[in-house]
Design an enzyme around this catalytic site. Structure first.
Site, mmCIF file in Angstrom:
data_model
loop_
_atom_site.group_PDB
_atom_site.id
_atom_site.type_symbol
_atom_site.label_atom_id
_atom_site.label_comp_id
_atom_site.label_asym_id
_atom_site.label_seq_id
_atom_site.Cartn_x
_atom_site.Cartn_y
_atom_site.Cartn_z
ATOM 1 C CD GLU A 180 7.544 1.724 -0.487
ATOM 2 O OE1 GLU A 180 7.833 2.919 -0.269
ATOM 3 O OE2 GLU A 180 8.336 0.914 -1.036
ATOM 4 C CD GLU B 259 0.796 0.484 3.033
ATOM 5 O OE1 GLU B 259 0.700 1.722 2.887
ATOM 6 O OE2 GLU B 259 1.773 -0.047 3.566
#
Length: 350
Positions: A318, A175
């Site tokens: 991430e 994310e």
């Protein structure tokens, strides 16, 4: 809502017989019983999830969902929301942490714009599925409507189904969204009934004063919205995020399609937690990549019943932890498939 309901109906428990068969295969390898620990656990679960007792190391994809958050207006993050699209562009150029570690693990990174307050041009590696230009400020009202939350969930479900159809053998979550540790803390506080202070940490690295402010903002948002812990969709809509919803959908879709899913850190696990609250069997399809520095993460993992594979003091997100864990899962599969049995090696069993 129809796709979400069909997906929930399709999720079934992992076959216990397959788990036992995979363990029996591992127990016949040239090693003391259980001596490869977590590598054996991930290999047998992977085999049972996929229904293949000789699962091959295949195509791996990390879906990094990106979305902005209205709660940033309250000063809960060290960085402005402009960093979200800037980092998306960095992902697309291959320069971020997740890109480096995905290359190391042999995984592909696909970036999903599900809610960034920026209009991207089409680009290789970018999937544009924008539901809205970020959530609303949950300190002042609901972050999303139920319809927006469902739409974001269904984006993730569709991506999982497409990945399965193209032959992907393992997916990971990641994310990007400035401010997204605040909704993640709110989600675990809502479900666990723990105090906000017990589940809230520094996110991007805020100081003590900013942390106190962040705690108060989240407390106020929960008091205002009163999310119902018995209704996961209500929790998601009122205090969640679009990228968190997308991750939840990806996890649901993976479970429905018998596709192993490697869940990254705190924010990704908030999405996985939503999915598990929507259907308890989902937890059987999840591989928890690592234990985040964020204090609320361990409470999420405990509620899901997941043991993290790594503890490297990561807090980047991430999909970085997922990329690393995928390499270990590959190692477990190679043990299952390539390690000699006692008979093959001519070794006496104990």
């Amino acid at each position: 809502m129809e796709l979400l309901n069909r997906t929930l109906a399709a999720i079934a428990p992992v076959d216990e017989t397959l788990l036992a068969q995979a363990q029996a295969k591992l127990d016949n390898k040239t090693k003391p019983l259980g001596s490869l620990g977590t590598l054996e656990e991930v290999a047998r679960r992977f085999a049972a999830i996929t229904g293949d007792l000789s699962p091959q190391v295949g195509k791996k994809v990390i879906f990094t969902f990106a979305g902005d958050h209205g709660i940033v207006e309250e000063g809960v993050s060290l960085f402005p929301k402009e960093v979200t699209p800037q980092m998306v562009l960095n992902f697309l150029r291959g320069g971020a942490g997740v890109n480096v570690l995905a290359r190391h693990s042999g995984a592909e990174v696909r970036v999903v714009d599900i809610g960034v307050d920026y209009d991207f041009e089409p680009a290789p590696g970018l999937i544009i599925k924008k539901i809205a230009k970020g959530t609303r400020n949950f300190a002042k009202g609901s972050a999303m409507t139920r319809e927006e939350a469902v739409a974001a969930l269904e984006v993730g479900i569709e991506l999982a189904a497409q990945a399965k159809a193209e032959g992907v053998t393992m997916v990971g979550t990641g994310e990007m969204g400035i401010g997204n540790t605040s909704p993640s803390s709110a989600i675990i506080a809502a479900f666990s009934r723990c105090s906000v202070r017990e589940v809230t940490h520094r996110g991007t690295g805020i100081n003590d004063g900013a942390l106190e402010h962040k705690i108060k903002v989240i407390e106020a948002g929960l008091e205002l919205n009163r999310p119902d812990p018995n209704d996961p969709l209500d929790v998601l809509a009122k205090v969640g995020g679009l990228e968190i919803a997308g991750i939840a959908g990806l996890v649901l879709g993976a479970a429905a399609n018998r596709l192993p899913v490697v869940v990254d850190g705190f924010i990704s696990t908030a999405g996985a937690l939503i999915a598990c609250e929507m259907h308890p069997c989902v937890r059987e399809y999840i591989f928890a990549a690592h234990a985040s520095v964020e204090i609320g993460h361990r409470m999420m993992l405990e509620r899901i019943g997941a043991t993290p594979m790594l503890d490297l003091k990561l807090r980047l997100g991430e999909g970085t932890g997922a990329a690393l864990a995928m390499g270990l899962i590959d190692a477990g599969l190679k043990v299952l498939n390539e390690m000699a049995t006692f008979a093959e090696a001519g070794v006496s069993e104990g």
